[in-house]
Write a protein that holds these residues in place. Structure first.
Motif, PDB file in Angstrom:
ATOM      1  N   GLU A  37       0.672  -1.337   0.123  1.00 46.82           N
ATOM      2  CA  GLU A  37      -0.010  -0.222   0.293  1.00 46.82           C
ATOM      3  C   GLU A  37       1.194   1.485  -0.057  1.00 46.82           C
ATOM      4  O   GLU A  37       0.561   2.140  -0.614  1.00 46.82           O
ATOM      5  CB  GLU A  37      -1.084   0.159   1.257  1.00 46.82           C
ATOM      6  N   TYR A 200     -17.646   1.659   1.439  1.00 42.14           N
ATOM      7  CA  TYR A 200     -16.377   1.374   0.995  1.00 42.14           C
ATOM      8  C   TYR A 200     -15.161   2.059   0.273  1.00 42.14           C
ATOM      9  O   TYR A 200     -13.735   2.405   0.097  1.00 42.14           O
ATOM     10  CB  TYR A 200     -15.835   0.936  -0.519  1.00 42.14           C
ATOM     11  N   ASP A 203     -11.848   2.856   2.094  1.00 43.19           N
ATOM     12  CA  ASP A 203     -10.959   1.963   1.561  1.00 43.19           C
ATOM     13  C   ASP A 203      -9.574   1.986   0.997  1.00 43.19           C
ATOM     14  O   ASP A 203      -9.853   2.939   0.022  1.00 43.19           O
ATOM     15  CB  ASP A 203     -11.400   0.960   1.320  1.00 43.19           C
ATOM     16  N   ARG A 204      -8.825   1.344   1.654  1.00 36.35           N
ATOM     17  CA  ARG A 204      -7.490   1.612   0.592  1.00 36.35           C
ATOM     18  C   ARG A 204      -7.759   1.012  -0.354  1.00 36.35           C
ATOM     19  O   ARG A 204      -7.511  -0.024  -1.046  1.00 36.35           O
ATOM     20  CB  ARG A 204      -6.306   1.125   1.374  1.00 36.35           C
ATOM     21  N   TYR A 206     -10.186   1.520  -2.873  1.00 32.77           N
ATOM     22  CA  TYR A 206     -11.177   1.497  -3.473  1.00 32.77           C
ATOM     23  C   TYR A 206     -11.320   2.892  -4.657  1.00 32.77           C
ATOM     24  O   TYR A 206     -11.100   3.384  -3.804  1.00 32.77           O
ATOM     25  CB  TYR A 206     -12.376   0.810  -2.368  1.00 32.77           C
ATOM     26  N   ALA A 224      -8.133   6.740   1.789  1.00 33.58           N
ATOM     27  CA  ALA A 224      -7.624   6.534   2.792  1.00 33.58           C
ATOM     28  C   ALA A 224      -6.222   7.796   3.833  1.00 33.58           C
ATOM     29  O   ALA A 224      -7.034   7.153   5.272  1.00 33.58           O
ATOM     30  CB  ALA A 224      -7.084   4.936   2.298  1.00 33.58           C
ATOM     31  N   LYS A 227      -8.586  10.296   6.035  1.00 32.85           N
ATOM     32  CA  LYS A 227      -9.073   9.093   7.354  1.00 32.85           C
ATOM     33  C   LYS A 227      -7.666   8.743   8.253  1.00 32.85           C
ATOM     34  O   LYS A 227      -8.042   8.991   8.989  1.00 32.85           O
ATOM     35  CB  LYS A 227      -9.719   7.954   6.399  1.00 32.85           C
TER      36      LYS A 227
END
Ligand code: ADP
Length: 260
Positions: A37, A200, A203-204, A206, A224, A227
């Motif tokens: 990531e 979603y 979400d990473r 997404y 992400a 957040k």
């Protein structure tokens, strides 16, 4: 009966060992995911300033650009390079977040000033797409936050508002506070997000529409990252959206220590 007890103890020990091994491999998976990531974030986050640098370098090297203009563009390129270096430092910190080594340096900040700084940074890109950007915030609204990290939060959210909106629409940043909370919202009149995708979006990796998002330079990490930063401040980030109407991202923060 001793034999039975021994048997059960051994089973318990084996069970514990199995659990330990399982959680170790989960940890290893997490580390692997974090590294992947992290690499993806680098390419995502570096693209925007690089686009500016390349753009201004291209204009500066045109034969019809005056010396005065060249100086101006070079100054912007230098600034963008410095912010790129800063971004790289921040991305390293994001990777550290997964290892709980994240540090935030909070200070009491004027939200209006923060908005103006960020609006100044994104305005050329908004102007280019003919999207108007308006800032509404009383001068006395303050928050106890890390300025650089919150700048990144707003840049990510505003970048989305611009990317997923059409020409001629409006984006509005609003800041407000009551005794214990600071509320920040970014609203756009863009394409919106289908209801099924909304849970979603933080979400990473997404992305609602992969081909469309990639076309805009998105890798699904912007929200992400936002957040992670908001939550590391003890705040909340929420998104409401209606396809064809627009999207609103709202951030809520405790007003925090040392209220001036
Ligand atoms: P990306 O880098 O792809 O924009 P983000 O994490 O910032 O990734 O956002 C995740 C997805 O949520 C985006 O791919 C996009 O589909 C959707 N999205 C985020 N913000 C908006 C917005 N303001 N309007 C419409 N869609 C949005």
């Amino acid at each position: 009966n001793n034999n039975v007890k021994l048997h059960l103890d051994r089973n318990d020990e084996l069970g514990e060992l199995a659990n330990a091994i399982t959680s170790l491999s989960t940890d290893l998976d997490r580390l692997k995911n974090a590294r992947n990531e992290f690499l993806a974030s680098i390419s995502h986050e570096l693209r925007t300033p690089l686009t500016y640098i390349k753009g201004y370098a291209d204009i500066a090297s045109r034969p019809d650009t005056s010396d005065g203009e060249k100086q101006e563009y070079i100054a912007i390129i230098r600034e963008e390079t410095a912010s790129l270096a800063e971004l790289i430092r921040q991305l390293f910190e994001l990777a550290q977040l997964d290892h709980h080594q994240f540090s935030i340096k909070k200070e009491r900040l004027s939200v209006d000033m923060l908005f103006r700084t960020v609006a100044g940074l994104v305005r050329p890109a908004f102007d280019e797409k003919k999207i108007s950007l308006s800032v509404q915030c009383d001068a006395d609204v303050t928050a106890f936050i890390d300025p650089e990290r919150f700048q990144q939060v707003l840049l990510n959210v505003l970048d989305n508002a611009r990317k997923y909106s059409q020409e001629g629409t409006q984006v509005t940043i609003v800041g407000a506070q009551d005794e214990d909370k600071v509320m920040i919202s970014v609203s756009d009149e863009g394409e919106g997000i289908p209801e099924k995708d909304i849970p979603y979006v933080f979400d990473r990796l997404y992305r609602v529409d992969k081909s469309r998002s990639r076309q805009h330079g998105g890798s699904g990490l912007g929200l992400a990252i936002a957040k992670e930063i908001v939550e590391s401040h003890g705040g909340r980030i929420m998104l409401q959206s209606e396809p064809g109407i627009g999207t609103q991202v709202r951030i809520e923060l405790e007003r925090g220590d040392s209220i001036a």
